[in-house]
Structure formats: C-alpha cells, structure tokens
Design a protein around this motif. Structure first.
Motif, PDB file in Angstrom:
ATOM      1  N   ARG A   1       0.843  -1.175   0.000  1.00  0.00           N
ATOM      2  CA  ARG A   1       0.000   0.000   0.000  1.00  0.00           C
ATOM      3  C   ARG A   1       0.873   1.218   0.000  1.00  0.00           C
ATOM      4  O   ARG A   1       1.810   1.321   0.770  1.00  0.00           O
ATOM      5  CB  ARG A   1      -0.897   0.029   1.226  1.00  0.00           C
ATOM      6  CG  ARG A   1      -2.055   1.002   1.052  1.00  0.00           C
ATOM      7  CD  ARG A   1      -2.603   1.432   2.379  1.00  0.00           C
ATOM      8  NE  ARG A   1      -1.903   2.638   2.800  1.00  0.00           N
ATOM      9  CZ  ARG A   1      -2.165   3.267   3.922  1.00  0.00           C
ATOM     10  NH1 ARG A   1      -3.053   2.818   4.750  1.00  0.00           N
ATOM     11  NH2 ARG A   1      -1.502   4.362   4.251  1.00  0.00           N
TER      12      ARG A   1
ATOM     13  N   TYR B   1       6.808   4.358  -0.935  1.00  0.00           N
ATOM     14  CA  TYR B   1       5.717   5.101  -0.308  1.00  0.00           C
ATOM     15  C   TYR B   1       5.047   6.075  -1.273  1.00  0.00           C
ATOM     16  O   TYR B   1       3.832   6.235  -1.263  1.00  0.00           O
ATOM     17  CB  TYR B   1       6.274   5.863   0.893  1.00  0.00           C
ATOM     18  CG  TYR B   1       5.258   6.620   1.717  1.00  0.00           C
ATOM     19  CD1 TYR B   1       4.451   5.955   2.628  1.00  0.00           C
ATOM     20  CD2 TYR B   1       5.126   8.001   1.605  1.00  0.00           C
ATOM     21  CE1 TYR B   1       3.536   6.636   3.400  1.00  0.00           C
ATOM     22  CE2 TYR B   1       4.212   8.693   2.377  1.00  0.00           C
ATOM     23  CZ  TYR B   1       3.414   8.003   3.266  1.00  0.00           C
ATOM     24  OH  TYR B   1       2.503   8.688   4.030  1.00  0.00           O
TER      25      TYR B   1
ATOM     26  N   HIS C   1       6.951  -4.612   2.166  1.00  0.00           N
ATOM     27  CA  HIS C   1       6.503  -3.955   3.385  1.00  0.00           C
ATOM     28  C   HIS C   1       6.961  -4.713   4.629  1.00  0.00           C
ATOM     29  O   HIS C   1       7.305  -4.121   5.632  1.00  0.00           O
ATOM     30  CB  HIS C   1       4.990  -3.801   3.384  1.00  0.00           C
ATOM     31  CG  HIS C   1       4.484  -3.263   4.676  1.00  0.00           C
ATOM     32  ND1 HIS C   1       4.760  -1.991   5.093  1.00  0.00           N
ATOM     33  CD2 HIS C   1       3.807  -3.841   5.684  1.00  0.00           C
ATOM     34  CE1 HIS C   1       4.238  -1.796   6.286  1.00  0.00           C
ATOM     35  NE2 HIS C   1       3.651  -2.910   6.668  1.00  0.00           N
TER      36      HIS C   1
ATOM     37  N   ASN D   1       9.892  -0.678   7.007  1.00  0.00           N
ATOM     38  CA  ASN D   1       8.878   0.322   7.346  1.00  0.00           C
ATOM     39  C   ASN D   1       9.242   1.614   6.632  1.00  0.00           C
ATOM     40  O   ASN D   1      10.203   2.294   7.004  1.00  0.00           O
ATOM     41  CB  ASN D   1       8.833   0.525   8.861  1.00  0.00           C
ATOM     42  CG  ASN D   1       7.814   1.575   9.277  1.00  0.00           C
ATOM     43  OD1 ASN D   1       7.089   2.128   8.454  1.00  0.00           O
ATOM     44  ND2 ASN D   1       7.762   1.854  10.566  1.00  0.00           N
TER      45      ASN D   1
ATOM     46  N   HIS E   1       7.824   4.462   6.575  1.00  0.00           N
ATOM     47  CA  HIS E   1       7.403   5.718   7.208  1.00  0.00           C
ATOM     48  C   HIS E   1       8.574   6.385   7.928  1.00  0.00           C
ATOM     49  O   HIS E   1       8.540   6.627   9.148  1.00  0.00           O
ATOM     50  CB  HIS E   1       6.253   5.458   8.179  1.00  0.00           C
ATOM     51  CG  HIS E   1       5.078   4.775   7.550  1.00  0.00           C
ATOM     52  ND1 HIS E   1       4.922   3.405   7.564  1.00  0.00           N
ATOM     53  CD2 HIS E   1       4.020   5.279   6.863  1.00  0.00           C
ATOM     54  CE1 HIS E   1       3.804   3.093   6.931  1.00  0.00           C
ATOM     55  NE2 HIS E   1       3.237   4.209   6.492  1.00  0.00           N
TER      56      HIS E   1
ATOM     57  N   GLU F   1      -1.407   0.416  11.931  1.00  0.00           N
ATOM     58  CA  GLU F   1      -0.432   0.423  10.844  1.00  0.00           C
ATOM     59  C   GLU F   1       0.910   0.854  11.428  1.00  0.00           C
ATOM     60  O   GLU F   1       0.946   1.547  12.439  1.00  0.00           O
ATOM     61  CB  GLU F   1      -0.847   1.385   9.723  1.00  0.00           C
ATOM     62  CG  GLU F   1      -2.167   1.042   9.050  1.00  0.00           C
ATOM     63  CD  GLU F   1      -2.504   2.030   7.955  1.00  0.00           C
ATOM     64  OE1 GLU F   1      -1.688   2.186   7.031  1.00  0.00           O
ATOM     65  OE2 GLU F   1      -3.582   2.648   8.025  1.00  0.00           O
TER      66      GLU F   1
ATOM     67  N   SER G   1      -1.493  -5.699  10.619  1.00  0.00           N
ATOM     68  CA  SER G   1      -1.062  -4.350  10.219  1.00  0.00           C
ATOM     69  C   SER G   1      -0.697  -4.310   8.741  1.00  0.00           C
ATOM     70  O   SER G   1      -0.934  -3.301   8.060  1.00  0.00           O
ATOM     71  CB  SER G   1       0.104  -3.883  11.089  1.00  0.00           C
ATOM     72  OG  SER G   1       1.169  -4.805  11.067  1.00  0.00           O
TER      73      SER G   1
ATOM     74  N   GLU H   1      -2.551  -1.873   6.003  1.00  0.00           N
ATOM     75  CA  GLU H   1      -1.793  -0.896   5.230  1.00  0.00           C
ATOM     76  C   GLU H   1      -1.952  -1.112   3.739  1.00  0.00           C
ATOM     77  O   GLU H   1      -1.977  -0.165   2.956  1.00  0.00           O
ATOM     78  CB  GLU H   1      -0.315  -0.936   5.611  1.00  0.00           C
ATOM     79  CG  GLU H   1       0.465   0.192   4.962  1.00  0.00           C
ATOM     80  CD  GLU H   1       1.873   0.286   5.467  1.00  0.00           C
ATOM     81  OE1 GLU H   1       2.441   1.387   5.352  1.00  0.00           O
ATOM     82  OE2 GLU H   1       2.413  -0.715   5.964  1.00  0.00           O
TER      83      GLU H   1
ATOM     84  N   ASN I   1      -4.060   5.011  13.191  1.00  0.00           N
ATOM     85  CA  ASN I   1      -3.877   5.925  12.060  1.00  0.00           C
ATOM     86  C   ASN I   1      -5.206   6.599  11.745  1.00  0.00           C
ATOM     87  O   ASN I   1      -6.138   5.969  11.245  1.00  0.00           O
ATOM     88  CB  ASN I   1      -3.362   5.166  10.841  1.00  0.00           C
ATOM     89  CG  ASN I   1      -3.017   6.093   9.669  1.00  0.00           C
ATOM     90  OD1 ASN I   1      -3.251   7.303   9.728  1.00  0.00           O
ATOM     91  ND2 ASN I   1      -2.456   5.537   8.618  1.00  0.00           N
TER      92      ASN I   1
ATOM     93  N   GLU J   1      -0.196  10.639   8.901  1.00  0.00           N
ATOM     94  CA  GLU J   1       0.918  10.608   7.958  1.00  0.00           C
ATOM     95  C   GLU J   1       1.194  11.983   7.366  1.00  0.00           C
ATOM     96  O   GLU J   1       2.166  12.153   6.626  1.00  0.00           O
ATOM     97  CB  GLU J   1       0.623   9.599   6.842  1.00  0.00           C
ATOM     98  CG  GLU J   1       0.448   8.188   7.353  1.00  0.00           C
ATOM     99  CD  GLU J   1       0.172   7.185   6.259  1.00  0.00           C
ATOM    100  OE1 GLU J   1       0.929   7.165   5.264  1.00  0.00           O
ATOM    101  OE2 GLU J   1      -0.812   6.428   6.382  1.00  0.00           O
TER     102      GLU J   1
END
Length: 337
Positions: free
Chosen positions: A4, A99, A162, A166, A168, A232, A253, A257, A285, A312
């Motif tokens: 995702r 991402y 994923h 991670n 993020h 997530e 998770s 996501e 989230n 995010e």
C-alpha cells in the motif's frame, strides 16, 4: 500482494504540461532560481514541505503535492497545476521506499532536470532489513498465545517489501535531521550566496530534533520493552526510539496498510491483545479506517487501553517539530508518564 502506498496519480505527459504553461503557474507560484528568484521545491507531502521551508526560509518556494490531512491519499489525482510545478522544480523531495512512487512517475513525465532527494536513501535505513518492532521475539514476549495462524500468515509475507521495511521514515527523528542537512547542501549548491544560511537553519532544526530524541530516550528509560499495538506501522520508528515493542500480528497491520482483507483468525488474535490486557496503548492511524480497525479501536476503548491517534501528514497549523512533540506527549501520557 502489492505494498500500500500513497496515491497513484494521473500524470500528464510532459508535452501537455508545457502547453499549459502559458495559462497556469506552479502551485506556490514558483520561480526559476537561475533568474535570481527563490529555489523552486516540490515535495510529496507537507511533512517534507515543512522541513524544506524550515531549511530554506524565504529563499525557497515550496509546493507540497499532498497537504490537507483530510485528503484521502488513495483517491488523490494530480492536476495540471501540480504536474507543471514538478516540471519547473529545482529540487524534488520524496519519501521513497515505495511510499510515494508517483513522484518518480511525475518527474519522468515532466522531463525536469531537478535534483530528486529521497528521504529513505538519505536516512541510511536499510530497506532490505526489518525494524525492531516486527521482530518475532517481540510478539512471543508479549503474546505467548499468538496463534499459529497469525505466525504462518506473517511468514507467508516475509518476502514482501513492506514486511522487510517500514517506509514511514518521517517518524524517524534522526533521519529527518539528516534530510535537513541534505536539503541545506542542495540548496547551497543551487544558491551559493546563501549556503551559510541554509546550513545554519538545518543545524537549528537538528538541535530541536536532538531535544525530541532526548525525550524519546527518557521514555525508553522508563518503558523499555513495554508492549504496544498499532493499526499500521506509521509510528514504528518513534516506538523503536522509545523502546516500545509492537506486538500487533504482522498479518493484521500489513493487511490494513495494503488495503487487504483481514482473516477472522488474525482479527481475533489482534482483538485478544486488548481483551487479554496484553498492551499498554494503541496507535491508531486517523487517516485510514476500515471495519477491522474500528473493531480494534472499540476493543481498546472497552478494555480501557489508551488510544494515541497518529497521522501521515502534518495537522493543520503545526510544523514538523510541533507535530512530533505532540506525538511524544500523547504517547508519554498514554504510558502514564
């Protein structure tokens, strides 16, 4: 199963963007830095837009492609205005790691020769390696009865991007300090006369980040190893810095996501974390929800487990440092600090 990511954008061909240039301007009215104007910067989200502005000040003109926290990233489509901003950019900032791959698509379509700064690359975090809160021993320590179904499902996804990384990284405080330094270096290359200003701004930002890191370290001293959960892995790097151990079944998770269905067995395992009192907080989230995440939120509420909302994108009116300060404060309060 596909990772995702932020939205796939409707990208206009470079030629179309050029045709529109007579009747449209960049989203922030960008100017060509070679003509003595501000450095034109385009970022994938307002998180990176804020950091670019912090480093560049009035000497940069920043356009953030996604900036409204109420926007649904999955339904967002770029328009001619955004594509044109990319085509005129001096510097483009993306998260990377899968991402926001739409940025690369837009850069390729625009034909721009802008420098692209990739936050994952700058961070030095290894996309081929996992991060602490996905470790098998963490799940075992906090949930001895985590089921074979969840473990098998997690193993089944071990080879997915994923599961390995991670992406993020904007929740990794030291990574954002490195990004600020990289931006200062690039801005100084484009505008040599103001290189010292960019460097000073990045250093001031780094000092603030160091303070946040010290607060995270203080929480780790008191709560190292405490079990937590999330819908997530958005705050994963911040949890790592605090020594908090994520015990959410990875199959849950990951499915959330990626927008996939959660199996009944995995959902049941996740809900039991709360009904059995196995976690100290839930990070939720706020920007994405589903029937499964709503069930998890209700289970946490019913069990009296503190819920920490995370996002995010920058909330309206907050800069990066204030945003992460709010996250640290909320986590600290949830842990009973």
């Amino acid at each position: 199963m596909k990772m995702r990511s932020l939205p796939t954008l409707l990208v206009l061909p470079a030629a179309a963007a050029l045709v529109l240039s007579g009747c449209a301007t960049g989203a922030s009215g960008s100017t060509d830095s070679t003509d003595g104007g501000a450095i034109s910067v385009v970022t994938s989200t307002n998180v990176y837009g804020d950091i670019a502005t912090t480093v560049g000040g009035d000497l940069v003109d920043v356009t953030s492609i996604i900036s409204d926290p109420s926007q649904d990233p999955h339904s967002y489509e770029a328009d001619a205005r955004t594509q044109l901003a990319v085509s005129k950019a001096d510097v483009v900032v993306e998260n990377g790691g899968g991402y926001d791959s739409f940025v690369d698509t837009m850069v390729d379509a625009s034909g721009t020769d802008a420098t692209v700064i990739n936050a994952v690359d700058v961070s030095g975090l290894d996309p081929e390696a996992g991060h602490d809160d996905h470790a098998d021993e963490a799940t075992d320590a906090a949930s001895d009865d985590a089921t074979a179904d969840a473990d098998a499902d997690a193993d089944e996804h071990d080879d997915h991007d994923h599961a390995a990384f991670n992406e993020h990284v904007f929740y990794s405080l030291p990574s954002m300090a490195k990004l600020a330094t990289a931006l200062a270096d690039e801005f100084g290359r484009v505008d040599t006369a103001n290189a010292d200003t960019f460097t000073a701004n990045a250093e001031a930002f780094g000092t603030k980040i160091a303070d946040l890191e010290a607060q995270a370290a203080s929480i780790k001293t008191a709560h190292d190893g405490d079990p937590v959960a999330y819908t997530e892995p958005v705050p994963g790097y911040l949890f790592d810095a605090m020594g908090l151990v994520n015990v959410t079944p990875e199959a849950f998770s990951e499915a959330i996501e990626e927008g996939d269905d959660v199996s009944p067995a995995v959902l049941n395992d996740t809900l039991k974390l709360f009904t059995d009192g196995k976690v100290d907080l839930l990070a939720y989230n706020e920007q994405t929800s589903s029937p499964e995440t709503e069930q998890v939120e209700k289970a946490a509420t019913d069990a009296g487990v503190a819920i920490v909302p995370v996002t995010e994108l920058l909330p309206e009116g907050e800069d990066y440092v204030a945003w992460q300060q709010s996250n640290i404060d909320a986590i600290s309060a949830a842990l009973g600090e």
